[in-house]
Design a protein around this motif. Sequence first.
Motif, PDB file in Angstrom:
ATOM      1  N   MET A 493       0.821  -1.215   0.000  1.00  0.00           N
ATOM      2  CA  MET A 493       0.000   0.000   0.000  1.00  0.00           C
ATOM      3  C   MET A 493       0.853   1.263   0.000  1.00  0.00           C
ATOM      4  SD  MET A 493      -3.061  -0.891  -0.191  1.00  0.00           S
ATOM      5  CE  MET A 493      -4.022   0.544   0.259  1.00  0.00           C
ATOM      6  N   THR A 518       0.732  -7.255  -2.191  1.00  0.00           N
ATOM      7  CA  THR A 518       0.115  -7.656  -0.925  1.00  0.00           C
ATOM      8  C   THR A 518      -1.400  -7.761  -1.144  1.00  0.00           C
ATOM      9  OG1 THR A 518      -0.266  -5.402  -0.159  1.00  0.00           O
ATOM     10  CG2 THR A 518       1.853  -6.408   0.429  1.00  0.00           C
ATOM     11  N   ARG A 519      -2.055  -8.344  -0.157  1.00  0.00           N
ATOM     12  CA  ARG A 519      -3.496  -8.517  -0.301  1.00  0.00           C
ATOM     13  C   ARG A 519      -4.224  -7.185  -0.372  1.00  0.00           C
ATOM     14  NH1 ARG A 519      -7.696 -11.805   3.538  1.00  0.00           N
ATOM     15  NH2 ARG A 519      -7.768  -9.916   4.771  1.00  0.00           N
ATOM     16  N   GLN A 532      -1.313 -11.875  -5.866  1.00  0.00           N
ATOM     17  CA  GLN A 532      -1.222 -11.765  -4.397  1.00  0.00           C
ATOM     18  C   GLN A 532      -0.261 -12.802  -3.820  1.00  0.00           C
ATOM     19  OE1 GLN A 532      -4.918 -11.798  -2.141  1.00  0.00           O
ATOM     20  NE2 GLN A 532      -3.839 -12.777  -0.448  1.00  0.00           N
ATOM     21  N   ILE A 533       0.644 -12.311  -3.003  1.00  0.00           N
ATOM     22  CA  ILE A 533       1.624 -13.183  -2.354  1.00  0.00           C
ATOM     23  C   ILE A 533       1.278 -13.254  -0.874  1.00  0.00           C
ATOM     24  CG2 ILE A 533       4.071 -13.353  -1.709  1.00  0.00           C
ATOM     25  CD1 ILE A 533       4.643 -11.888  -4.408  1.00  0.00           C
ATOM     26  N   LEU A 535      -0.252 -15.686   2.705  1.00  0.00           N
ATOM     27  CA  LEU A 535      -1.003 -16.806   3.272  1.00  0.00           C
ATOM     28  C   LEU A 535      -2.162 -17.240   2.390  1.00  0.00           C
ATOM     29  CD1 LEU A 535      -1.249 -18.543   5.886  1.00  0.00           C
ATOM     30  CD2 LEU A 535      -2.940 -16.895   6.650  1.00  0.00           C
ATOM     31  N   THR A 536      -2.947 -16.286   1.943  1.00  0.00           N
ATOM     32  CA  THR A 536      -4.100 -16.639   1.120  1.00  0.00           C
ATOM     33  C   THR A 536      -3.843 -16.298  -0.346  1.00  0.00           C
ATOM     34  OG1 THR A 536      -5.050 -14.556   1.862  1.00  0.00           O
ATOM     35  CG2 THR A 536      -5.854 -16.540   2.909  1.00  0.00           C
ATOM     36  N   GLY A 549       7.163  -0.523  -0.096  1.00  0.00           N
ATOM     37  CA  GLY A 549       6.004  -0.025   0.657  1.00  0.00           C
ATOM     38  C   GLY A 549       5.160  -1.155   1.207  1.00  0.00           C
ATOM     39  N   ARG A 551       4.418  -3.489   4.524  1.00  0.00           N
ATOM     40  CA  ARG A 551       4.624  -3.395   5.969  1.00  0.00           C
ATOM     41  C   ARG A 551       5.402  -4.590   6.526  1.00  0.00           C
ATOM     42  NH1 ARG A 551       0.214  -5.368   9.655  1.00  0.00           N
ATOM     43  NH2 ARG A 551      -1.163  -4.462   8.102  1.00  0.00           N
ATOM     44  N   HIS A 556       1.671 -11.778   4.886  1.00  0.00           N
ATOM     45  CA  HIS A 556       2.345 -11.559   3.599  1.00  0.00           C
ATOM     46  C   HIS A 556       3.694 -12.286   3.569  1.00  0.00           C
ATOM     47  CE1 HIS A 556       3.490  -9.663  -0.145  1.00  0.00           C
ATOM     48  NE2 HIS A 556       4.655  -9.386   0.400  1.00  0.00           N
ATOM     49  N   ASN A 570      11.097   1.006   2.708  1.00  0.00           N
ATOM     50  CA  ASN A 570       9.932   1.458   3.466  1.00  0.00           C
ATOM     51  C   ASN A 570      10.323   2.738   4.192  1.00  0.00           C
ATOM     52  OD1 ASN A 570       7.833   1.608   5.596  1.00  0.00           O
ATOM     53  ND2 ASN A 570       7.278  -0.436   4.858  1.00  0.00           N
ATOM     54  N   ASP A 588      11.687   7.051   1.186  1.00  0.00           N
ATOM     55  CA  ASP A 588      10.523   7.089   0.312  1.00  0.00           C
ATOM     56  C   ASP A 588      10.784   6.192  -0.906  1.00  0.00           C
ATOM     57  OD1 ASP A 588       7.997   8.301  -0.698  1.00  0.00           O
ATOM     58  OD2 ASP A 588       9.377   8.889  -2.300  1.00  0.00           O
TER      59      ASP A 588
HETATM   60  C1  LIG Z   1      -6.939 -14.357   6.988  1.00  0.00           C
HETATM   61  C2  LIG Z   1      -6.013 -13.320   6.406  1.00  0.00           C
HETATM   62  C3  LIG Z   1      -5.249 -13.657   5.301  1.00  0.00           C
HETATM   63  C4  LIG Z   1      -4.376 -12.719   4.747  1.00  0.00           C
HETATM   64  N1  LIG Z   1      -3.629 -13.098   3.662  1.00  0.00           N
HETATM   65  C5  LIG Z   1      -2.767 -12.205   3.141  1.00  0.00           C
HETATM   66  C6  LIG Z   1      -1.963 -12.564   2.017  1.00  0.00           C
HETATM   67  O1  LIG Z   1      -2.053 -13.667   1.475  1.00  0.00           O
HETATM   68  N2  LIG Z   1      -1.098 -11.657   1.536  1.00  0.00           N
HETATM   69  C7  LIG Z   1      -0.966 -10.400   2.084  1.00  0.00           C
HETATM   70  O2  LIG Z   1      -0.152  -9.623   1.589  1.00  0.00           O
HETATM   71  N3  LIG Z   1      -1.727 -10.040   3.122  1.00  0.00           N
HETATM   72  C8  LIG Z   1      -2.626 -10.899   3.650  1.00  0.00           C
HETATM   73  N4  LIG Z   1      -3.413 -10.502   4.686  1.00  0.00           N
HETATM   74  C9  LIG Z   1      -3.370  -9.077   5.096  1.00  0.00           C
HETATM   75  C10 LIG Z   1      -2.149  -8.750   5.935  1.00  0.00           C
HETATM   76  O3  LIG Z   1      -2.398  -9.138   7.262  1.00  0.00           O
HETATM   77  C11 LIG Z   1      -1.809  -7.238   5.858  1.00  0.00           C
HETATM   78  O4  LIG Z   1      -2.946  -6.487   6.172  1.00  0.00           O
HETATM   79  C12 LIG Z   1      -1.297  -6.795   4.478  1.00  0.00           C
HETATM   80  O5  LIG Z   1      -0.281  -7.667   4.020  1.00  0.00           O
HETATM   81  C13 LIG Z   1      -0.724  -5.394   4.579  1.00  0.00           C
HETATM   82  O6  LIG Z   1      -0.488  -4.896   3.299  1.00  0.00           O
HETATM   83  P1  LIG Z   1       0.560  -3.739   3.021  1.00  0.00           P
HETATM   84  O7  LIG Z   1       1.859  -4.064   3.652  1.00  0.00           O
HETATM   85  O8  LIG Z   1       0.526  -3.511   1.548  1.00  0.00           O
HETATM   86  O9  LIG Z   1      -0.162  -2.469   3.632  1.00  0.00           O
HETATM   87  P2  LIG Z   1       0.031  -1.575   4.968  1.00  0.00           P
HETATM   88  O10 LIG Z   1      -0.136  -2.395   6.171  1.00  0.00           O
HETATM   89  O11 LIG Z   1      -0.887  -0.457   4.758  1.00  0.00           O
HETATM   90  O12 LIG Z   1       1.533  -1.112   4.889  1.00  0.00           O
HETATM   91  C14 LIG Z   1       2.017  -0.161   3.986  1.00  0.00           C
HETATM   92  C15 LIG Z   1       3.475   0.091   4.286  1.00  0.00           C
HETATM   93  O13 LIG Z   1       3.971   1.033   3.356  1.00  0.00           O
HETATM   94  C16 LIG Z   1       4.832   1.936   4.028  1.00  0.00           C
HETATM   95  N5  LIG Z   1       4.850   3.209   3.275  1.00  0.00           N
HETATM   96  C17 LIG Z   1       3.881   4.160   3.209  1.00  0.00           C
HETATM   97  N6  LIG Z   1       4.268   5.163   2.392  1.00  0.00           N
HETATM   98  C18 LIG Z   1       5.492   4.849   1.939  1.00  0.00           C
HETATM   99  C19 LIG Z   1       6.415   5.490   1.069  1.00  0.00           C
HETATM  100  N7  LIG Z   1       6.139   6.667   0.478  1.00  0.00           N
HETATM  101  N8  LIG Z   1       7.600   4.888   0.829  1.00  0.00           N
HETATM  102  C20 LIG Z   1       7.911   3.696   1.417  1.00  0.00           C
HETATM  103  N9  LIG Z   1       7.061   3.045   2.245  1.00  0.00           N
HETATM  104  C21 LIG Z   1       5.866   3.604   2.499  1.00  0.00           C
HETATM  105  C22 LIG Z   1       4.255   2.074   5.410  1.00  0.00           C
HETATM  106  O14 LIG Z   1       5.256   2.453   6.326  1.00  0.00           O
HETATM  107  C23 LIG Z   1       3.739   0.662   5.673  1.00  0.00           C
HETATM  108  O15 LIG Z   1       4.735  -0.121   6.316  1.00  0.00           O
HETATM  109  C24 LIG Z   1      -4.284 -11.417   5.280  1.00  0.00           C
HETATM  110  C25 LIG Z   1      -5.049 -11.076   6.391  1.00  0.00           C
HETATM  111  C26 LIG Z   1      -5.907 -12.004   6.945  1.00  0.00           C
HETATM  112  C27 LIG Z   1      -6.723 -11.608   8.140  1.00  0.00           C
END
Ligand SMILES: Cc1cc2nc3c(=O)[nH]c(=O)nc-3n(C[C@H](O)[C@H](O)[C@H](O)COP(=O)(O)OP(=O)(O)OC[C@H]3O[C@@H](n4cnc5c(N)ncnc54)[C@H](O)[C@@H]3O)c2cc1C
Length: 606
Positions: A493, A518-519, A532-533, A535-536, A549, A551, A556, A570, A588
Amino acid sequence: MKIVVCIKQVPYIDQLKFDHDTKRVIREGVESEINPFDKRALTHAIQLKKEVGAETIVVTMGPPQAASALREALAMGADRAVHLLGREFAGADTLATARALAKALGRIGFDMVLCGKYATDAETAQVPPMLAEMLDIPQVTGVTKIEWDRNTFVATREVDDGFETWRGELPALMTVAERLCKPLRATPEDLQRVAELPIEIIQPAQLGDISQFGLQGSPTWVEAIESIEPPRKKIIRQASDGIERVVRETLDNLKREGLGGDWRLETHQKILAGNIRNNFAKSFWVVAEVIENEIRPVTFEMLGRAVQLADESGGEVGALVIGENVKRFASDLAAHGADKIYLAEHSALKQYATDSYTRIVSNAIAQYKPFAVFLASTANGRDLAPRVAAKLNIGLTGDVIGLNLDTQGNLVQLKPAFGGNIVAPILSKILPAMATVRPGMLERAQPNPNRVAALIEIPVKDVSSRVQFVSSERVTDEGVHLDDAEIIIGVGMGIGGPENIPQVEELCRALDGHIGATRKVVDNGWLPRQLQIGLTGRSVSPHLYIALGVRGAFNHTVGIQRAGIILAINNNPDADIFKQCDYGIVGDWQQVVSEMVKQVRMETGD
Ligand SMILES: Cc1cc2nc3c(=O)[nH]c(=O)nc-3n(C[C@H](O)[C@H](O)[C@H](O)COP(=O)(O)OP(=O)(O)OC[C@H]3O[C@@H](n4cnc5c(N)ncnc54)[C@H](O)[C@@H]3O)c2cc1C
């Protein structure tokens, strides 16, 4: 309509720890939940109950504490709960589990069986197709959408490059993918309401000869498990220290690891396809997977390992290929090490279908009796292999990452579990040993175009299928490329929005990498769900994974455990991804990526 939903109670795998001394997974104190996919299956059943008045019966086989999962299912809205309970059920592998469930379902009765796509603790995805085979009903796996019209259904399943739609009639079994529906939650009031409702118990002896269940009835067994958590270097730099220098030093580090050269420099061992071997008595078979008129790369990877195993044991390598006009693949399969090529050709086999492919593979195995059979751990391989195993009553190890021979010449299949932190060596009591192999884990042989394999035609008599193919939608073939990509750039994200994907793609082009996500990114529709990479989503094993970017949520990172090197970018120095990476840049992502693209392009002169 009577809907049976099979559920499994699983531990929260992010709470599990491994005891290196006892080589045991520490389950004590770890909470359990209904497997997330099973919850969706149950939710769909309960929705159907409201729409068409179906009776929903939830069934589990498990220890006494699994009763709490059944109780939760009742609270969610199931009508009846059945617990297969008894010591003799314990230690069951997937075949023995499916057998017990099949016997129980025979007693309970069903029109429709719903299961989760896989259980998050073992990730085998094997029990449902085995169950369908034992119940002699058709199946559709990985379903994201179902439309009903009385006894008929139209179901959409997710495959590696998109979606397929199938039509069929009840009775049938379906496994449910994440996006079919949002799971219902049981409130404390719901739980209170069902606290006194009965849970029906079925004991092993009620289902017949108890020796067919549990450990005794299992054709596979597990040797001492090992933890394989790869140590990560965690070398983190701050972009604020000078982005040009930090990026240069990071790229230098990556080059030392193999970027731009040979990633496997140290371990690389060339596999030679060798001369044509001939030993029917010890044949290592690979069931080829054809996608979009091409042999899928994982087929060649399985052949590469089969070549080594055959050479080690004085055996031979067989390749079974099914489809329309598949003879044209023979030279490529031979070049990659196949000594005998079994061809099952028919125009009706162009599209993979569970029934016809199961019939062909199991008849061929029964006739030629190979020593081991490997299929790809892909959407179709995982749909097919368990059905074949159940039809032949043999063991199956799912999603293996390695294959070895022990000192007695038995095949040892290395299976990751609990998100990949743990590897269990699995052996089979019955031949052939059968496994699905995760793409990207094994090495292919150097192709030798001069090899000429023997061609053996498999007569194709019956191409009928109880579910009919309606259509397919190809979303992306990038998902297929993730199988054996050397470099994957995982988008989180933090990249801000879909408008920034082109900048990520620029990095992909500069490094010859492929995009993953990510999801949350997929849920937001920025990239297709096939990418999507986690668990699911899917597990990947590139040499280099760049997390942009991201988390670093466990859900994941569980999918990148097998990545060679992880580079995290990140802007939050406390992001979890920095605890699980080899190299990290705090900054960034856009600034880091544009500097990276600039430096790579300068070097390559592009
Ligand atoms: C049952 C279940 C199954 C799931 N299966 C999966 C799965 O298979 N795959 C998966 O990925 N997730 C899965 N999830 C979701 C997972 O738990 C997380 O919510 C998800 O991976 C977070 O996505 P993210 O890191 O893209 O987003 P966020 O949590 O929103 O993180 C975004 C990151 O980007 C960073 N960032 C923001 N702006 C910038 C910038 N300008 N430059 C650099 N960094 C920046 C932030 O610091 C933050 O660390 C599952 C959840 C559940 C409940």
